[in-house]
Design an enzyme around this catalytic site. Structure first.
Site, short mmCIF file in Angstrom:
data_model
loop_
_atom_site.label_atom_id
_atom_site.label_comp_id
_atom_site.label_asym_id
_atom_site.label_seq_id
_atom_site.Cartn_x
_atom_site.Cartn_y
_atom_site.Cartn_z
N TYR A 29 0.83 -1.20 0.00
CA TYR A 29 0.00 0.00 0.00
C TYR A 29 0.87 1.25 0.00
CZ TYR A 29 0.84 0.88 5.01
OH TYR A 29 1.42 1.15 6.23
N CYS A 30 0.28 2.35 -0.48
CA CYS A 30 0.92 3.67 -0.46
C CYS A 30 -0.18 4.71 -0.40
CB CYS A 30 1.84 3.87 -1.67
SG CYS A 30 1.00 3.74 -3.26
N THR A 31 0.14 5.96 -0.65
CA THR A 31 -0.84 7.04 -0.46
C THR A 31 -2.01 6.94 -1.43
OG1 THR A 31 0.96 8.48 0.24
CG2 THR A 31 -1.14 9.54 -0.31
#
Length: 311
Positions: free
Chosen positions: A178-180
């Site tokens: 996951y990331c922003t």
């Protein structure tokens, strides 16, 4: 009343003559009265723009009308004021800097991890055979991260490839990245697959979409964003502050960048230390003659550094 919007988006789609496209796109954005930051590369677009609801609607319509970007998904935040001061649209080698520019190895249009919608991701994160992998930088995951997430000691996403060997012990697990907003996971998950990880997933739309569609459950702390807001709340279900003051160690949700423009370090800092250090990360930074006045927010627009004379 929130009369403005901020749009976060990306699209991996080849752009011919991308440098000229960036110049033309900048003029178009300015004609709509938008502010923001857009990166254009041969591989696609990555941007955050802000403006009136009408301007944002016109922008989204224009992007979707271009068949190259018809699949673009916009994460929309309602905001009280524009999230940027100026409008920038620049051509770069990648839309997210990774150093992975060989399309025969990493090409998000060919292979990435399996995309999980927020509710699907939410159902999987507590399974025993799952590893949740944060592919963001230190200052981002120090501010907020998913419960039990594996975080990496990296200053920039371009350092991620160097961490593959450290992650090898998870090859037999389901790896949920996951990331922003999702853009880093496109390349991170592809790289993991390239190195023999067989069961790789990614949170579609990233933390921002997860907050909107799954209530942000089990995301602890705040999410760093690349605009004037600095950080946004994500979790409306079981929120928790996990970040601590860089200077004194007290729990604080506040993120700043150092008032010394030659440092500009991103850190978490409590209000007391912010006042005593005048918005700087250290005592030595308070002595810099170019130090910016501390206004309590801890956010400063990046300023150009003086050009050093050549010998």
């Amino acid at each position: 009343m929130e009369n403005y919007q901020t749009l976060l988006y990306y699209c991996y789609s080849p752009i011919a003559e991308a440098e000229q496209f960036a110049a033309d796109h900048l003029k178009f954005c300015k004609s709509l009265g938008l502010t923001g930051r857009i990166i254009v590369a041969d591989e696609g677009l990555n941007g955050t723009v802000s403006g009136t609801k009408a301007s944002c609607a016109a922008y989204m319509d224009a992007v979707h009308a271009d068949e190259r970007f018809a699949k673009t998904e916009f994460k929309i935040d309602e905001v009280a004021e524009p999230s940027f001061i100026k409008m920038h649209c620049r051509y770069k080698s990648e839309i997210v800097h990774s150093g992975l520019r060989d399309p025969n190895i990493i090409n998000p249009n060919v292979q990435t991890g399996k995309h999980l919608e927020p509710v699907e991701f939410q159902k999987m994160i507590d399974q025993e055979d799952v590893i949740i992998l944060d592919v963001r930088s230190n200052y981002e995951h120090n501010l907020g991260r998913f419960k039990n997430a594996v975080t990496l000691d990296i200053e920039n996403f371009r350092d991620f490839p160097e961490k593959i060997n450290e992650l090898a012990k998870y090859k037999d697990k389901k790896v949920l990245t996951y990331c922003t907003g999702g853009i880093k996971c496109e390349k991170a998950s592809a790289l993991l697959l390239h190195h023999g990880f067989s069961d790789v997933y990614q949170l579609h739309g990233g933390i921002i979409k997860y907050g909107k569609e799954a209530g942000g459950e089990d995301f602890e702390g705040k999410c760093y964003v690349f605009d004037n807001r600095i950080a946004v709340d994500i979790n409306t279900v079981n929120p928790k502050v996990v970040s601590t003051c860089y200077n004194c160690g007290k729990v604080t949700p506040k993120m700043i960048n150092c008032a010394n423009p030659e440092c500009n370090e991103h850190i978490t800092q409590c209000d007391d230390c912010g006042e005593s250090l005048e918005g700087c990360c250290s005592v030595i930074c308070t002595t810099n003659p170019r130090k910016r006045p501390y206004d309590g927010t801890g956010y400063y627009v990046k300023v150009p550094q003086p050009v050093k004379a050549r010998l």
